[in-house]
Design an enzyme around this catalytic site. Structure first.
Site, PDB file in Angstrom:
ATOM      1  N   GLN A  93      -4.244 -16.960  18.427  1.00  0.00           N
ATOM      2  CA  GLN A  93      -4.497 -15.521  18.535  1.00  0.00           C
ATOM      3  C   GLN A  93      -4.190 -14.964  19.925  1.00  0.00           C
ATOM      4  O   GLN A  93      -4.080 -13.755  20.093  1.00  0.00           O
ATOM      5  CB  GLN A  93      -5.944 -15.230  18.145  1.00  0.00           C
ATOM      6  CG  GLN A  93      -6.214 -15.493  16.672  1.00  0.00           C
ATOM      7  CD  GLN A  93      -7.671 -15.310  16.293  1.00  0.00           C
ATOM      8  OE1 GLN A  93      -8.460 -16.235  16.394  1.00  0.00           O
ATOM      9  NE2 GLN A  93      -8.033 -14.122  15.869  1.00  0.00           N
ATOM     10  N   HIS A 106      -8.631 -24.467  15.240  1.00  0.00           N
ATOM     11  CA  HIS A 106      -9.016 -23.086  14.908  1.00  0.00           C
ATOM     12  C   HIS A 106      -7.939 -22.495  14.001  1.00  0.00           C
ATOM     13  O   HIS A 106      -7.034 -21.786  14.456  1.00  0.00           O
ATOM     14  CB  HIS A 106      -9.205 -22.258  16.184  1.00  0.00           C
ATOM     15  CG  HIS A 106      -9.943 -20.966  15.954  1.00  0.00           C
ATOM     16  ND1 HIS A 106     -11.067 -20.611  16.668  1.00  0.00           N
ATOM     17  CD2 HIS A 106      -9.720 -19.948  15.096  1.00  0.00           C
ATOM     18  CE1 HIS A 106     -11.508 -19.430  16.247  1.00  0.00           C
ATOM     19  NE2 HIS A 106     -10.704 -19.005  15.305  1.00  0.00           N
ATOM     20  N   ASN A 137     -13.167 -25.073  13.316  1.00  0.00           N
ATOM     21  CA  ASN A 137     -13.662 -23.704  13.231  1.00  0.00           C
ATOM     22  C   ASN A 137     -13.694 -23.231  11.781  1.00  0.00           C
ATOM     23  O   ASN A 137     -12.677 -23.298  11.081  1.00  0.00           O
ATOM     24  CB  ASN A 137     -12.766 -22.767  14.044  1.00  0.00           C
ATOM     25  CG  ASN A 137     -13.280 -21.339  14.024  1.00  0.00           C
ATOM     26  OD1 ASN A 137     -14.310 -21.041  14.633  1.00  0.00           O
ATOM     27  ND2 ASN A 137     -12.601 -20.460  13.296  1.00  0.00           N
ATOM     28  N   GLU A 138     -14.847 -22.766  11.369  1.00  0.00           N
ATOM     29  CA  GLU A 138     -15.035 -22.159  10.056  1.00  0.00           C
ATOM     30  C   GLU A 138     -14.388 -22.958   8.926  1.00  0.00           C
ATOM     31  O   GLU A 138     -13.487 -22.458   8.234  1.00  0.00           O
ATOM     32  CB  GLU A 138     -14.545 -20.706  10.063  1.00  0.00           C
ATOM     33  CG  GLU A 138     -15.352 -19.850  11.020  1.00  0.00           C
ATOM     34  CD  GLU A 138     -15.058 -18.361  10.933  1.00  0.00           C
ATOM     35  OE1 GLU A 138     -14.050 -17.971  10.318  1.00  0.00           O
ATOM     36  OE2 GLU A 138     -15.859 -17.574  11.493  1.00  0.00           O
TER      37      GLU A 138
END
Ligand code: BGC
Length: 397
Positions: free
Chosen positions: A22, A116, A160-161
């Site tokens: 990101q 991520h 992540n998640e």
């Protein structure tokens, strides 16, 4: 302590978070880059140079430290570190070691996420998390990055998640997490648990590392009579992943909004509800519910809020949202829950998985020059971090 002031303990981790894809820019060897440029892609715009943080990380880190934060959460990019299966780039490892050093030099505690959302293209091509040996490949990647972590990284987030990862590639392209949240593939969910455990075993070679994973908590709220429906809906999407964190060193809670569950399942926010640039309901107490669910289902594993924030172009709503969220964090701590830190999503206005439009950043980034400009919210939250005190202003809600 004045009645309108909340205090947080010394040593509380105050920070902001980002992820590699990101922010870094030109993550050309990742599955996401491939997707962004595939013919007929549903992504609105590609990540491109993102925030150019691959080169400008020093500036990001210095800014966060100057603002008053003591922690920076960022991720390592597997697609850069292992561009082809079994080929590890020493230069990429050195890059991330420099990031860790820069954090230490600036007085920031680095919190490092190993995965991520993005994976190398080779990993995606052989089935991604559907492949039965995916946990071994992730364990090997963890081994490869030990030199980065051995430089004094205390906090490591493995995946992540995973509850978003498990819901599949196409859905991950849509608004993350939203009211109609696709069912995770149970096989992938199990594979991710295994990958997390294997990674933690590898990490245990380093003394002083605390590892856990970070879960997208959805604050499921049943309407009266829909409790059982909410449980059936919520278990595979959240609780399963929290239960899998029993015995971990910490559990990361990532909260943005709530999900009201009626007799037919999740309901969109009411017409009158304030909505963010993601279309999610403005609901600051969501983080409190996430913390409580994490604490209860893990049987008392220490909680860190590893992400919380709001996509808005009105920075005063960011301050108001975060005030509400921190109030909920403080209430949970007052009730005896061990919460170790609060990391805001995001440090920068970055690439929001398909578009730069939903701005979550404390710091604005000029898309042409990459110039960073801290917003009022950044100065405000930095001051809260520095003082450990949150002043409740009745004019904000
Ligand atoms: C993710 C971030 C994302 C944020 C806002 C979380 O699901 O970890 O990568 O930008 O939420 O959508």
């Amino acid at each position: 302590m004045p009645a309108n002031e909340l205090t947080f303990p010394a040593g509380f981790l105050w920070g902001a978070a980002t992820s590699a894809h990101q922010t870094e820019g030109n993550n050309v060897n990742s599955d996401w880059w491939a997707r962004e440029h595939a013919p007929g892609t549903s992504t609105q715009e590609p990540s491109g140079d993102a925030c150019d943080s691959y080169h400008r990380y020093g500036e990001d880190i210095a800014l966060l430290a100057d603002l008053g934060f003591n922690t920076y959460r960022f991720s390592l990019e597997w697609a850069r570190i292992e561009p082809e299966q079994g080929f590890v780039s020493r230069a990429a490892l050195d890059h991330y070691r420099r990031m860790v050093t820069a954090c230490h030099e600036a007085g920031l505690t680095p919190m490092v996420t190993l995965h991520h959302f993005t994976v190398p293209r080779w990993f995606a091509r052989r089935g991604g998390w559907q492949a039965s040996d995916a946990p071994d490949l992730f364990a090997r990647f963890t081994e490869a990055v030990l030199p980065v972590l051995a430089d004094g990284v205390e906090w490591v987030c493995t995946i992540n998640e995973p509850n978003i990862v498990a819901r599949g590639v196409d859905e991950a392209n849509e608004n993350l997490p939203n009211q109609v949240y696709a069912l995770p593939d149970p096989g992938v969910s199990q594979t991710l648990v295994l990958a997390h455990r294997k990674s933690r075993t590898v990490l245990s070679a380093l003394t002083g590392v605390k590892s856990g994973w970070t879960i997208a908590t959805q604050a499921f709220q049943p309407e009266p009579g829909s409790e059982q429906i909410a449980h059936i809906y919520g278990y595979p999407r959240e609780d399963f992943f929290l239960e899998a964190a029993r015995g971990d060193d910490f559990i990361g809670v990532q909260a943005y909004t709530r999900t009201v569950i009626g007799p037919d399942g999740p309901k969109p926010p009411g017409e009158d509800a304030e909505k963010t640039l993601k279309g999610w309901e403005y609901y600051p107490p969501a983080v409190g519910q996430g913390i409580r669910n994490a604490w209860n289902l893990t049987g008392g594993v220490s909680v860190i809020v590893t992400e919380n924030g709001i996509a808005t172009s009105d920075d005063s709503r960011r301050v108001a949202y975060t005030t509400g969220a921190l109030t909920a964090v403080h209430e949970a701590m007052t009730d005896g829950i061990d919460v170790r830190g609060y990391l805001h999503w995001s440090a920068l206005d970055n690439y929001e998985w398909g578009s730069f439009r939903p701005t979550f950043g404390l710091i604005a980034v000029d898309r042409q020059t990459f110039a960073r400009t801290p917003k009022t919210s950044a100065h405000w939250l930095g001051q809260v971090a520095k003082s450990g005190r949150l002043t409740l202003d009745a004019s904000r809600q």
